[in-house]
Design a protein around this motif. Structure first.
Motif: not given
Length: 278
Positions: A158-187
């Protein structure tokens, strides 16, 4: 340049390498590694530990990699204990090399700066490093801080949701392609993720549930949501180009599974979030 901390298991070994200031502590092998499992040919030993030392890549905060008991200060973790067990079988010293996050462990494997780890066996990673068959399957999930309105993974995108992921992780790659509105935040590390959740700078954090349950214990009121958005298939990993040793490594891993030793390693590390049948 990576700022990896190195841990070796004996003062004698440290003296051999000429290490003093860069050595922070001393580790002993896990109980499982004290038992002989398989005989090893010299060429296999040389392939898996070409420097004469088995260098095991880990990152702090994940039971699948390396955790430290807050009361006893003893080290556990599947990668940590698998490394000691394998080193015992190969008859070589073990050097545990810590990186801030899993992505740096993977990069170190690619450059042959470490000799093995235990991690998610994705198709993308398999292009650059070699894996045994998967030994553990973990659910991927989401952790939310106290009083969060997010109750399921479906509510994350959803818009304005800041979702953290480990920087460079497989989660970052998968969710970066899957999510459309949330803001992905590499940590950059799990300790930073903890701080950001506590300061209200993240609305959620996504990774495997083994890590999430560890993180939830450090963030008051945080909870791991019950549903899952995927699965991780974790396996032993070594650098590419060491194919001749892979049959031995697969047999070694399967022997640990059949003896129940891998489950004991997971239990000692407090690993939770194992995949449940649908």
């Amino acid at each position: 340049m990576h700022t990896a901390r190195r841990f070796v298991k004996s003062f004698a070994f440290a003296a051999l390498l000429g290490l003093t200031a860069c050595v922070s502590t001393w580790e002993t092998p896990s109980p499982a590694s004290a038992q002989a499992i398989l005989s090893v040919a010299p060429e296999v030993q040389q392939t898996l530990a070409p420097t004469g030392v088995l260098r095991v890549g880990v990152y702090l905060g994940s039971p699948t990699s390396w955790v430290r008991d807050a009361k006893t200060r003893q080290s556990h973790g599947v990668a940590f204990e698998l490394g000691h067990a394998l080193g015992q079988q190969l008859g070589v010293p073990v050097q545990v090399v810590e990186y801030p996050r899993v992505a740096e462990v993977i990069e170190a494997l690619k450059r042959s700066e470490v000799d093995m780890t235990f991690t998610n066996a994705t198709a993308a990673r398999a292009k650059d490093i070699a894996f045994t068959p998967a030994l553990i399957q973990l659910e991927l999930g989401v952790l939310v801080p106290a009083n969060s309105r997010i109750q399921s993974f479906a509510e994350v995108d959803r818009a304005n949701v800041r979702l953290g992921v480990s920087q460079g992780s497989s989660s970052q790659g998968v969710l970066g392609a899957r999510l459309k509105q949330a803001t992905l935040v590499p940590v950059p590390s799990l300790s930073v993720a903890q701080q950001m959740l506590q300061r209200g700078e993240l609305d959620a954090f996504a990774t495997n549930k083994g890590i999430l349950f560890e993180l939830a214990e450090k963030v008051p009121g945080a909870q791991v949501l019950k549903d899952r958005w995927g699965l991780e298939n974790l396996a032993m990993a070594i650098p590419k180009g060491r194919d001749m040793a892979m049959p031995y490594l697969r047999e070694f891993a399967q022997t640990l599974v059949s003896r129940g030793e891998l489950q004991k390693m997971a239990s000692r590390a407090g690993l939770r979030g194992l995949a449940q049948a649908d």
